[in-house]
Design a protein around this motif. Structure first.
Motif, PDB file in Angstrom:
ATOM      1  N   GLY A  33       0.783  -1.226   0.000  1.00 59.31           N
ATOM      2  CA  GLY A  33       0.000   0.000   0.000  1.00 59.31           C
ATOM      3  C   GLY A  33       0.812   1.270   0.000  1.00 59.31           C
ATOM      4  O   GLY A  33       0.266   2.363  -0.032  1.00 59.31           O
ATOM      5  N   VAL A  34       2.167   1.132   0.039  1.00 60.24           N
ATOM      6  CA  VAL A  34       3.002   2.316   0.229  1.00 60.24           C
ATOM      7  C   VAL A  34       2.760   3.350  -0.866  1.00 60.24           C
ATOM      8  O   VAL A  34       2.560   4.536  -0.595  1.00 60.24           O
ATOM      9  CB  VAL A  34       4.492   1.922   0.277  1.00 60.24           C
ATOM     10  CG1 VAL A  34       5.371   3.152   0.270  1.00 60.24           C
ATOM     11  CG2 VAL A  34       4.752   1.084   1.515  1.00 60.24           C
ATOM     12  N   VAL A  35       2.727   2.884  -2.111  1.00 67.74           N
ATOM     13  CA  VAL A  35       2.645   3.817  -3.229  1.00 67.74           C
ATOM     14  C   VAL A  35       1.381   4.665  -3.142  1.00 67.74           C
ATOM     15  O   VAL A  35       1.430   5.901  -3.181  1.00 67.74           O
ATOM     16  CB  VAL A  35       2.699   3.051  -4.564  1.00 67.74           C
ATOM     17  CG1 VAL A  35       2.420   3.981  -5.731  1.00 67.74           C
ATOM     18  CG2 VAL A  35       4.063   2.394  -4.709  1.00 67.74           C
ATOM     19  N   PHE A  36       0.246   4.005  -2.988  1.00 57.87           N
ATOM     20  CA  PHE A  36      -0.991   4.779  -2.971  1.00 57.87           C
ATOM     21  C   PHE A  36      -1.164   5.563  -1.672  1.00 57.87           C
ATOM     22  O   PHE A  36      -1.716   6.657  -1.669  1.00 57.87           O
ATOM     23  CB  PHE A  36      -2.193   3.869  -3.234  1.00 57.87           C
ATOM     24  CG  PHE A  36      -2.214   3.388  -4.651  1.00 57.87           C
ATOM     25  CD1 PHE A  36      -2.345   4.292  -5.689  1.00 57.87           C
ATOM     26  CD2 PHE A  36      -2.058   2.047  -4.949  1.00 57.87           C
ATOM     27  CE1 PHE A  36      -2.326   3.872  -7.015  1.00 57.87           C
ATOM     28  CE2 PHE A  36      -2.033   1.616  -6.267  1.00 57.87           C
ATOM     29  CZ  PHE A  36      -2.168   2.529  -7.303  1.00 57.87           C
ATOM     30  N   ALA A  37      -0.668   5.009  -0.582  1.00 57.58           N
ATOM     31  CA  ALA A  37      -0.777   5.737   0.688  1.00 57.58           C
ATOM     32  C   ALA A  37       0.013   7.044   0.620  1.00 57.58           C
ATOM     33  O   ALA A  37      -0.481   8.106   1.021  1.00 57.58           O
ATOM     34  CB  ALA A  37      -0.265   4.872   1.835  1.00 57.58           C
ATOM     35  N   VAL A  38       1.232   6.972   0.088  1.00 57.63           N
ATOM     36  CA  VAL A  38       2.039   8.191   0.021  1.00 57.63           C
ATOM     37  C   VAL A  38       1.408   9.188  -0.943  1.00 57.63           C
ATOM     38  O   VAL A  38       1.303  10.376  -0.646  1.00 57.63           O
ATOM     39  CB  VAL A  38       3.493   7.871  -0.370  1.00 57.63           C
ATOM     40  CG1 VAL A  38       4.267   9.143  -0.661  1.00 57.63           C
ATOM     41  CG2 VAL A  38       4.168   7.086   0.736  1.00 57.63           C
ATOM     42  N   LEU A  39       0.932   8.691  -2.087  1.00 54.59           N
ATOM     43  CA  LEU A  39       0.307   9.605  -3.046  1.00 54.59           C
ATOM     44  C   LEU A  39      -0.919  10.277  -2.427  1.00 54.59           C
ATOM     45  O   LEU A  39      -1.152  11.471  -2.610  1.00 54.59           O
ATOM     46  CB  LEU A  39      -0.091   8.861  -4.319  1.00 54.59           C
ATOM     47  CG  LEU A  39       1.068   8.500  -5.249  1.00 54.59           C
ATOM     48  CD1 LEU A  39       0.584   7.639  -6.405  1.00 54.59           C
ATOM     49  CD2 LEU A  39       1.745   9.758  -5.780  1.00 54.59           C
ATOM     50  N   LEU A  40      -1.681   9.496  -1.680  1.00 58.55           N
ATOM     51  CA  LEU A  40      -2.878  10.042  -1.046  1.00 58.55           C
ATOM     52  C   LEU A  40      -2.509  11.158  -0.077  1.00 58.55           C
ATOM     53  O   LEU A  40      -3.142  12.219  -0.048  1.00 58.55           O
ATOM     54  CB  LEU A  40      -3.603   8.925  -0.299  1.00 58.55           C
ATOM     55  CG  LEU A  40      -4.999   9.271   0.169  1.00 58.55           C
ATOM     56  CD1 LEU A  40      -5.916   9.395  -1.032  1.00 58.55           C
ATOM     57  CD2 LEU A  40      -5.518   8.203   1.113  1.00 58.55           C
ATOM     58  N   PHE A  41      -1.452  10.925   0.700  1.00 61.21           N
ATOM     59  CA  PHE A  41      -1.084  11.970   1.664  1.00 61.21           C
ATOM     60  C   PHE A  41      -0.333  13.123   0.997  1.00 61.21           C
ATOM     61  O   PHE A  41      -0.303  14.221   1.533  1.00 61.21           O
ATOM     62  CB  PHE A  41      -0.346  11.361   2.857  1.00 61.21           C
ATOM     63  CG  PHE A  41      -1.332  10.871   3.880  1.00 61.21           C
ATOM     64  CD1 PHE A  41      -1.734  11.688   4.920  1.00 61.21           C
ATOM     65  CD2 PHE A  41      -1.940   9.627   3.738  1.00 61.21           C
ATOM     66  CE1 PHE A  41      -2.702  11.263   5.820  1.00 61.21           C
ATOM     67  CE2 PHE A  41      -2.903   9.203   4.627  1.00 61.21           C
ATOM     68  CZ  PHE A  41      -3.288  10.020   5.676  1.00 61.21           C
ATOM     69  N   ASN A  42       0.223  12.884  -0.186  1.00 61.70           N
ATOM     70  CA  ASN A  42       0.735  14.007  -0.979  1.00 61.70           C
ATOM     71  C   ASN A  42      -0.399  14.989  -1.251  1.00 61.70           C
ATOM     72  O   ASN A  42      -0.222  16.200  -1.192  1.00 61.70           O
ATOM     73  CB  ASN A  42       1.290  13.525  -2.324  1.00 61.70           C
ATOM     74  CG  ASN A  42       2.665  12.888  -2.198  1.00 61.70           C
ATOM     75  OD1 ASN A  42       3.156  12.256  -3.119  1.00 61.70           O
ATOM     76  ND2 ASN A  42       3.301  13.042  -1.043  1.00 61.70           N
TER      77      ASN A  42
END
Ligand code: SF4
Ligand code: SF4
Lengths: 427, 322
Positions: B292-301
């Protein structure tokens, strides 16, 4: 030069020049041919001028451009007026430069000696407005800003400068009597002296409450120092004067005492000369001495693309000519080698956050700079606290993108002040 | 005044601490090198090929973007190289060449230059490149399929896929210290836990990344994984397993910490990091994707500008109660 420390995760702690336990004695420099003074008024026309080229001037003589002016200069030498011309000062200030060619003899002017019998605000205003250290005594008569507190600044506000600390260190008697004079002429009884925390020597009774200011830059900048001395923060966008606080350099206080003691107007300015290699030297030179003479006295050779700064490395002003004179508020002269001067870049802010970490005023500099780059000064002031800035320059020192942030900030403040002035005039 | 020398006149301050954008990028690249070398050592030439192709095409796209926008060439500042390197670190060694080129193209143009270049990007560019490829060609980043021809003598099943399918028991097949030493499949530069941690610590100590983000991200992952694990120890793997697998470490030290797409104030940094960490675990444990790292980081971006509104009161600021 300041380098980012290896451990870069904390903010830098930059300390002020440490207190010299054994004070250096200042080396005296005399002007070699000319002296120059700046009158704080614009040079309008040549008609009706009180001064003209060829006039001879005696030491300590008060010179005004027009009858009735409240700005004047005090000549530190005997000589003849060689030139009167318009001059643009800091922030485009309109000034008039008066250049004298010096002659070797010193004939004292007696106008002040005649008036010095009375220690009154009027005498001080009339004759001592340009003493070393500088002070605007007229503020005591400003009706809408009544002054409750006088703060004598015994700390040097910029880095590497050791001028005021030298005065505190060596001239405490003069400071004491200067404080007494200040109290008498102003009627203000609450006088405090701000000194750097490192000072440990006994002060005895000097007639002022001693207050300590932190030794980590930028604690000794005027606004922050006043905050520490008064125990309350200067509100954003307000000046110290708005708070009823009158700031005066400790050097000016000592000069005040000297003036009445000797019945002559003091003109020897003490300053810290900081050489290209960072070595410091205390210098004493008459106000008006060109920087060129001081550099020559210490064999400092200047190349193309070097930089001379009036003041310290963080808050000073770069000079464009070696002929610029020592002014009453020139506490330091810093010479930088062209090879070591960091250049600004065209990069935009990368949002690294270093400036936010380092800002003593807790400003979102990363956001502020975006508005200022787009010339949205009012938005910058409304949304991102432009007016809280104390002009310490730290954000610019640490900026990874090497943006001239301080320049943007000062320009923005200047523009806003100007448009406010225009509005006030029209409204 | 004939002997007037030309002096440099500029506004205060007259000092600079010597930091610069290239220095920052170069140190970040250097910190990533151990993990990359490990991947190259493990997967051999194909991995080296992916890394070189990714870095070089990223730089070429940067050059192209500079030319198209008519700006000064910024190819030398290291930022494009870093984006290319990070993208390569996320990909399996067997990824086809065209996917690398498309990935860097998307990262540089969609991720960086349409927002005006460095500093303007609201998302981590490398993650944008990665996410687009992952969504467009689903099979490419399935590590089990991609690396099926490799056998290094350790458990060759992608750890996160294993626990997703078989529950926490599968985690027992991955001893923590072998995970730390990179005995796991995954992206070229994402598996060598020790290397990533050392690189991350280096960046933190030198101040090239904001430690608050890394630490709170790891804390977010750890605490959420712990809670899941306590709630259902059979289904959900333990928190240490989650810290050392997938993109957790590269995310904490290299992806979430991208300057422009993350906050700079203390509380927002903590919220951002912790939020992305929590979201990572939610996706891993109950979402559709294995990592989930990729989407989690993008979401918090996306949340970053909003989060960064939480800020301390400026000096001497008078709050108007009127
Ligand atoms: S100069 Fe910069 S660091 Fe200093 S108070 Fe102003 S914004 Fe803050
Ligand atoms: S230090 Fe410079 S680059 Fe970094 S956030 Fe501040 S303004 Fe932006």
């Amino acid at each position: 030069m300041l380098k980012k420390s290896f451990f870069g995760f904390t903010k830098p702690w930059i300390h002020y020049a440490p207190i010299n336990k054994k004070p250096q004695s200042p080396i005296s420099v005399q002007p070699s041919g000319t002296v120059t003074y700046f009158l704080e008024r614009s040079f309008t026309s040549r008609a009706n001028l009180l001064l003209k080229t060829g006039d001879s001037v005696t030491t300590g003589q008060k010179l005004m451009l027009c009858e009735g002016d409240d700005t004047y200069i005090i000549s530190a030498v005997n000589g003849t007026i060689a030139d009167i011309s318009p001059h643009i000062g800091e922030y485009g200030k309109q000034q008039t430069a008066v250049t004298l060619s010096c002659s070797p003899e010193k004939t004292p002017d007696t106008a002040f000696a005649d008036a010095a019998g009375e220690q009154t605000l009027e005498t001080v205003k009339q004759f001592l407005g340009a003493i070393p250290g500088g002070a605007s005594f007229a503020d005591f008569e400003n009706a809408d800003k009544s002054i409750q507190t006088i703060i004598v600044c015994g700390m040097d506000s910029d880095l590497m400068v050791a001028t005021r600390q030298h005065v505190v260190n060596t001239r405490l008697d003069a400071v004491t009597s200067g404080i007494a004079i200040l109290k008498q002429i102003s009627g203000v009884q609450d006088v405090r002296i701000a000194v750097c925390k490192d000072f440990v020597q006994g002060y005895g009774h000097i007639g002022a409450k001693i207050q300590f200011v932190d030794t980590v830059y930028p604690s000794a900048l005027p606004k922050l120092a006043v905050g520490q001395v008064m125990g309350q923060t200067v509100p954003a966008g307000k000046t110290c004067l708005d708070m009823g606080v009158f700031l005066i350099s400790v050097e000016a206080v000592a000069a005040l005492a000297d003036a009445f003691e000797t019945a002559t107007i003091p003109s020897e300015k003490l300053l810290t000369l900081i050489n290209k290699d960072g070595s410091q030297q205390l210098v004493s030179a008459p106000i008006g001495t060109p920087v060129r003479d001081i550099l020559a006295a210490f064999n400092i050779s200047l190349q193309e693309k070097d930089r001379i700064i009036k003041g310290g490395p963080m808050t000073g002003f770069a000079l464009y000519s070696e002929d610029h004179p020592v002014e009453p508020d020139t506490d330091a002269i810093l010479v930088q080698d062209g090879a070591t001067i960091p250049l600004y870049s065209d990069y935009p802010c990368i949002n690294c956050g270093e400036c936010v970490r380092v800002c003593p005023a807790r400003i979102q500099v990363n956001m502020l700079v975006r508005f200022l780059e787009a010339r949205q000064y009012q938005e910058g002031a409304d949304l991102y606290d432009l007016h809280s800035c104390v002009d310490c320059g730290l954000c610019t020192v640490v900026c990874v993108s090497r943006i001239p942030i301080s320049q943007y900030i000062q320009l923005a403040k200047h523009e806003l002040a100007q448009s406010q002035a225009v509005e006030a005039e029209n409204g | 005044m004939v002997d007037q020398k030309k002096l440099i006149v500029s506004p205060a301050p007259f000092w600079h601490d010597g930091s610069s954008i290239p220095v920052r990028q170069v140190h970040t690249i250097a910190a990533a090198i151990p993990a990359v070398l490990f991947g190259v050592f493990l997967y051999g030439l194909p991995a080296l090929g992916v890394v070189c192709l990714s870095v070089s095409t990223a730089m070429l796209w940067e050059l192209a973007a500079n030319r198209m926008t008519g700006r000064a060439y910024s190819i030398g500042d290291g930022n494009a190289a870093l984006i290319g390197l990070l993208l390569a670190m996320l990909m399996p060694a067997t990824v086809p060449w065209w996917a690398v080129i498309i990935g860097t193209c998307v990262a540089l143009f969609v991720g960086k230059h349409i927002y005006g270049g460095i500093g303007g990007n609201p998302f981590n560019p490398a993650l944008i490149g990665y996410a687009i490829i992952m969504v467009s060609w689903k099979g490419l980043f399935d590590f089990n399929a991609a690396l099926v021809n490799y056998d290094f003598g350790f458990n060759m099943i992608y750890p996160l896929a294993a626990v997703k399918q078989h529950g926490a028991a599968a985690a027992a097949n991955y001893p923590l210290c072998s995970l730390l030493l990179g005995m796991q499949t995954g992206g070229i530069g994402a598996t060598f836990g020790l290397g990533l941690i050392l690189g991350g610590l280096y960046l933190i100590v030198r101040g090239f990344i904001r430690w608050e983000i890394s630490i709170s991200f790891l804390a977010g992952v750890f605490i959420t994984a712990l809670l899941f694990n306590i709630a259902n120890p059979v289904k959900f793997a333990d928190p240490f397993f989650h810290l050392l697998t997938g993109y957790t470490l590269i995310g904490a030290f290299f992806l979430a910490t991208d300057d422009s797409s993350s906050p700079v104030n203390l509380i927002p940094m903590l919220l951002y990091g912790a939020g992305a960490g929590v979201m990572t675990m939610l996706i891993r444990n109950i979402g559709a994707y294995v990592d989930g790292v990729v989407f989690a980081v993008l979401l918090f971006n996306i949340a970053n500008p909003l989060l960064d509104k939480i800020r301390p009161k400026a000096l001497g600021k008078v709050i108007d109660h009127a």
